[in-house]
Motif scaffolding. Structure first.
Motif, PDB file in Angstrom:
ATOM      1  N   PRO A   3     -64.901   5.784  28.608  1.00 45.32           N
ATOM      2  CA  PRO A   3     -66.291   5.960  29.019  1.00 45.32           C
ATOM      3  C   PRO A   3     -66.360   6.532  30.429  1.00 45.32           C
ATOM      4  O   PRO A   3     -65.628   6.115  31.328  1.00 45.32           O
ATOM      5  CB  PRO A   3     -66.844   4.532  28.968  1.00 45.32           C
ATOM      6  CG  PRO A   3     -66.014   3.852  27.926  1.00 45.32           C
ATOM      7  CD  PRO A   3     -64.632   4.428  28.101  1.00 45.32           C
ATOM      8  N   GLY A   4     -67.223   7.525  30.613  1.00 46.71           N
ATOM      9  CA  GLY A   4     -67.343   8.194  31.905  1.00 46.71           C
ATOM     10  C   GLY A   4     -66.628   9.533  31.943  1.00 46.71           C
ATOM     11  O   GLY A   4     -66.914  10.368  32.792  1.00 46.71           O
ATOM     12  N   ASP A   5     -65.705   9.755  31.005  1.00 45.45           N
ATOM     13  CA  ASP A   5     -65.007  11.038  30.946  1.00 45.45           C
ATOM     14  C   ASP A   5     -65.971  12.120  30.464  1.00 45.45           C
ATOM     15  O   ASP A   5     -66.827  11.879  29.619  1.00 45.45           O
ATOM     16  CB  ASP A   5     -63.811  10.966  30.008  1.00 45.45           C
ATOM     17  CG  ASP A   5     -62.655  10.185  30.612  1.00 45.45           C
ATOM     18  OD1 ASP A   5     -62.715   9.884  31.819  1.00 45.45           O
ATOM     19  OD2 ASP A   5     -61.703   9.877  29.876  1.00 45.45           O
ATOM     20  N   MET A   6     -65.810  13.329  30.987  1.00 46.70           N
ATOM     21  CA  MET A   6     -66.681  14.436  30.602  1.00 46.70           C
ATOM     22  C   MET A   6     -65.883  15.569  29.978  1.00 46.70           C
ATOM     23  O   MET A   6     -64.734  15.808  30.340  1.00 46.70           O
ATOM     24  CB  MET A   6     -67.467  14.937  31.816  1.00 46.70           C
ATOM     25  CG  MET A   6     -68.522  13.959  32.290  1.00 46.70           C
ATOM     26  SD  MET A   6     -69.713  14.696  33.448  1.00 46.70           S
ATOM     27  CE  MET A   6     -68.671  14.943  34.875  1.00 46.70           C
ATOM     28  N   ARG A   7     -66.507  16.242  29.062  1.00 44.91           N
ATOM     29  CA  ARG A   7     -65.924  17.385  28.372  1.00 44.91           C
ATOM     30  C   ARG A   7     -66.948  18.513  28.353  1.00 44.91           C
ATOM     31  O   ARG A   7     -68.145  18.288  28.470  1.00 44.91           O
ATOM     32  CB  ARG A   7     -65.524  17.007  26.938  1.00 44.91           C
ATOM     33  CG  ARG A   7     -64.403  15.980  26.842  1.00 44.91           C
ATOM     34  CD  ARG A   7     -63.092  16.591  27.320  1.00 44.91           C
ATOM     35  NE  ARG A   7     -61.960  15.679  27.185  1.00 44.91           N
ATOM     36  CZ  ARG A   7     -61.529  14.877  28.134  1.00 44.91           C
ATOM     37  NH1 ARG A   7     -62.183  14.842  29.293  1.00 44.91           N
ATOM     38  NH2 ARG A   7     -60.487  14.097  27.958  1.00 44.91           N
ATOM     39  N   PRO A   8     -66.501  19.756  28.202  1.00 48.74           N
ATOM     40  CA  PRO A   8     -67.449  20.887  28.212  1.00 48.74           C
ATOM     41  C   PRO A   8     -68.332  20.906  26.962  1.00 48.74           C
ATOM     42  O   PRO A   8     -67.991  20.307  25.935  1.00 48.74           O
ATOM     43  CB  PRO A   8     -66.519  22.102  28.250  1.00 48.74           C
ATOM     44  CG  PRO A   8     -65.242  21.623  27.627  1.00 48.74           C
ATOM     45  CD  PRO A   8     -65.099  20.204  28.060  1.00 48.74           C
ATOM     46  N   MET A   9     -69.448  21.580  27.081  1.00 44.43           N
ATOM     47  CA  MET A   9     -70.327  21.782  25.927  1.00 44.43           C
ATOM     48  C   MET A   9     -69.788  22.972  25.137  1.00 44.43           C
ATOM     49  O   MET A   9     -70.341  24.069  25.153  1.00 44.43           O
ATOM     50  CB  MET A   9     -71.759  22.020  26.400  1.00 44.43           C
ATOM     51  CG  MET A   9     -72.437  20.788  26.961  1.00 44.43           C
ATOM     52  SD  MET A   9     -72.714  19.500  25.713  1.00 44.43           S
ATOM     53  CE  MET A   9     -73.963  20.298  24.701  1.00 44.43           C
ATOM     54  N   ASP A  10     -68.695  22.725  24.428  1.00 44.49           N
ATOM     55  CA  ASP A  10     -68.059  23.788  23.659  1.00 44.49           C
ATOM     56  C   ASP A  10     -68.474  23.692  22.190  1.00 44.49           C
ATOM     57  O   ASP A  10     -69.610  23.325  21.895  1.00 44.49           O
ATOM     58  CB  ASP A  10     -66.532  23.709  23.827  1.00 44.49           C
ATOM     59  CG  ASP A  10     -65.993  22.295  23.618  1.00 44.49           C
ATOM     60  OD1 ASP A  10     -66.669  21.486  22.932  1.00 44.49           O
ATOM     61  OD2 ASP A  10     -64.906  21.978  24.137  1.00 44.49           O
ATOM     62  N   GLU A  11     -67.566  23.986  21.278  1.00 46.53           N
ATOM     63  CA  GLU A  11     -67.899  23.942  19.846  1.00 46.53           C
ATOM     64  C   GLU A  11     -67.443  22.651  19.182  1.00 46.53           C
ATOM     65  O   GLU A  11     -67.424  22.554  17.959  1.00 46.53           O
ATOM     66  CB  GLU A  11     -67.268  25.139  19.134  1.00 46.53           C
ATOM     67  CG  GLU A  11     -67.845  26.482  19.549  1.00 46.53           C
ATOM     68  CD  GLU A  11     -69.343  26.549  19.310  1.00 46.53           C
ATOM     69  OE1 GLU A  11     -69.794  26.191  18.200  1.00 46.53           O
ATOM     70  OE2 GLU A  11     -70.065  26.939  20.244  1.00 46.53           O
ATOM     71  N   ALA A  12     -67.067  21.659  19.978  1.00 42.48           N
ATOM     72  CA  ALA A  12     -66.692  20.364  19.412  1.00 42.48           C
ATOM     73  C   ALA A  12     -67.903  19.748  18.712  1.00 42.48           C
ATOM     74  O   ALA A  12     -69.055  20.038  19.046  1.00 42.48           O
ATOM     75  CB  ALA A  12     -66.182  19.438  20.498  1.00 42.48           C
ATOM     76  N   ALA A  13     -67.635  18.882  17.739  1.00 44.62           N
ATOM     77  CA  ALA A  13     -68.710  18.296  16.937  1.00 44.62           C
ATOM     78  C   ALA A  13     -69.757  17.596  17.793  1.00 44.62           C
ATOM     79  O   ALA A  13     -70.966  17.756  17.580  1.00 44.62           O
ATOM     80  CB  ALA A  13     -68.113  17.324  15.921  1.00 44.62           C
TER      81      ALA A  13
END
Length: 240
Positions: free
Chosen positions: A136-146
């Protein structure tokens, strides 16, 4: 007996420390505090406290009464409402994540949109030793992941009929995920409910088998948050 707080050092974040020292001097049961009481509780000199109170007033955190005393103001109430709301949402989400993990055997998460990123707000890890390492708290890009796709889905699109998004190897070449958007009482997007796991285990075929589990849980969560369930007609029930 009042306990004096140590005087903050005038260095680095000292100004912020002193503002917070004044703000946190208020205790349960206090209706208002005089300048003398604030001086006793904080250990700061009156001239410093008066300068800090001006800043706190500007931001709506304290207000000065006609008799010269100070009391907490409406901005504190607003922040408390945000805090309470966040914990209330957690109370609804976490049991559903535990349920999803138990039924799917995979990691269950709740993501929210955070600017140009998606943030993992809540997470229950898979019992498997081989699992994705994200907290929790980790961020990921707004890519094509579900989860990213779900966080870009309007209520109108979801209402028209939506099956869970599936992605494999997008952000992480070894990861796969399944996601559905969650909406609130005003049809506002609250976040995305996600099942994720190693790509060699959460295959497209396995993901299809989990549509019912994810859809039913998404509807339960939506209902508990005051929204109208959307996925009962597009995904099978757990018992089907």
């Amino acid at each position: 007996m009042n306990t004096l707080r140590p005087r903050p050092e005038v260095a680095g974040v000292a100004s912020a420390d002193r503002v917070l020292t004044v703000l946190t001097a208020f205790r349960i049961g206090d209706s208002a505090l005089s300048l003398a009481e604030l001086t006793t509780r904080t250990g700061l000199i009156k001239s410093t406290i008066m300068r800090l109170l001006v800043s706190l007033e500007t931001f709506g955190l304290v207000t000065r009464l006609a008799d010269g005393r100070y009391m907490l103001a409406s901005e504190v109430v607003r922040l408390n409402a945000i805090y309470q709301d966040a914990h209330d949402v957690e109370r609804h989400i976490m049991p559903r994540l535990h349920q999803l993990t138990e039924e799917s055997g995979e990691t269950a998460s709740f993501y929210v949109r955070h600017g140009a990123y998606r943030l993992c707000q809540y997470r229950v890890n898979s019992p498997h030793r081989l699992r994705l390492h994200l907290q929790p708290g980790d961020m990921r890009p707004m890519d094509e992941a579900a989860s990213a796709q779900a966080l870009q889905t309007s209520h109108e699109v979801a209402k028209a009929g939506l099956t869970p998004y599936y992605s494999c190897g997008v952000t992480d070449p070894h990861a796969a995920s399944l996601a559905l958007p969650i909406y609130g009482a005003q049809e506002e997007l609250l976040g995305a409910l996600v099942i994720s796991g190693p790509a060699n285990r959460l295959t497209q075929e396995r993901a299809r088998a989990l549509h019912g589990v994810l859809g039913a849980t998404a509807d339960e969560l939506t209902r508990s948050l005051g929204g109208k369930p959307l996925y009962g007609s597009t995904v099978k029930n757990r018992t089907d």
